[in-house]
Design an enzyme around this catalytic site. Structure first.
Site, PDB file in Angstrom:
ATOM      1  N   HIS A 134       0.833  -1.204   0.000  1.00  0.00           N
ATOM      2  CA  HIS A 134       0.000   0.000   0.000  1.00  0.00           C
ATOM      3  C   HIS A 134       0.872   1.260   0.000  1.00  0.00           C
ATOM      4  CE1 HIS A 134      -3.638   2.350   1.592  1.00  0.00           C
ATOM      5  NE2 HIS A 134      -2.632   3.175   1.816  1.00  0.00           N
ATOM      6  N   GLU A 135       1.906   1.258   0.845  1.00  0.00           N
ATOM      7  CA  GLU A 135       2.759   2.456   0.952  1.00  0.00           C
ATOM      8  C   GLU A 135       3.627   2.648  -0.285  1.00  0.00           C
ATOM      9  OE1 GLU A 135       1.916   4.425   3.169  1.00  0.00           O
ATOM     10  OE2 GLU A 135       0.874   3.043   4.504  1.00  0.00           O
ATOM     11  N   HIS A 138       1.829   4.459  -2.804  1.00  0.00           N
ATOM     12  CA  HIS A 138       1.843   5.914  -2.583  1.00  0.00           C
ATOM     13  C   HIS A 138       3.069   6.547  -3.255  1.00  0.00           C
ATOM     14  CE1 HIS A 138      -1.513   6.889   0.015  1.00  0.00           C
ATOM     15  NE2 HIS A 138      -1.210   5.959   0.900  1.00  0.00           N
TER      16      HIS A 138
HETATM   17 NI    NI Z   1      -2.407   5.179   2.415  1.00  0.00          NI
END
Ligand code: NI
Length: 173
Positions: A134-135, A138
């Site tokens: 998830h990171e 980003h």
């Molecule tokens: Ni996030």
């Protein structure tokens, strides 16, 4: 120092972040501030673009222990391999109040640097693997809502527009 977390709609969240060539004192300070921000916001992960800095660094703490605060910092993380499949209900500090099931690989082999510039390789599973994926998204300008079907996404976008920043779950990255 706790930093402001950018929310959905901010163009910085859609930018591709730059690799870190040298870990400077400034970057170490940013990492410390990101860790503090992550705990203040009750998240389990936070990527530099979420605080407005387009560099490839993230912090995470899957155990989420406010007493011991064993947060980890990952510089220039990259996924070398991934396998398996795992559905998990995700949230994001930059997409407040929204949660949705996302299917991602269950396990990853990760390469990253620490704040001393040492390179590590590590296998991660389940929640740690989930947070890192998830990171790292980003860092590439990607958000978890991008994985949802168009219908689900449009429903969520309506909700998102109507929402304030109040809702914060524990598993929020
Ligand atoms: Ni996030």
């Amino acid at each position: 120092m706790s930093l402001e977390v950018l929310v959905y709609g901010d163009p910085v969240l859609r930018r591709k972040s730059q690799p870190i060539e040298t870990v400077t004192e400034e970057i170490r300070e940013l990492a410390a501030d990101m860790i503090e921000t992550m705990y203040v916001e009750e998240g389990v992960g936070l990527a530099a673009p979420q605080v407005g800095v387009s560099i490839r660094m993230l912090v995470a703490d899957a155990e989420y222990d406010e007493e011991t605060r064993p947060a980890r910092v990952f510089v220039n993380p990259e996924i070398l391999e991934s396998w398996g499949e795992w559905k998990f209900d995700e949230g994001c500090l930059s997409v407040p109040g929204i949660r949705a099931d996302v299917v991602r690989p269950e396990a990853i082999k990760l390469r990253y640097q620490d704040l001393d510039g040492n390179v590590h390789e590590e296998e991660m599973h389940e929640i740690w693997a989930r947070i890192l994926q998830h990171e790292i998204d980003h860092l590439d300008g990607k958000l978890f809502v991008d994985y949802l079907s168009p219908i689900k996404r449009s429903l969520i976008m309506k909700k998102l527009k109507a929402l304030a920043k109040e809702s914060k779950g524990r598993i929020t990255v």
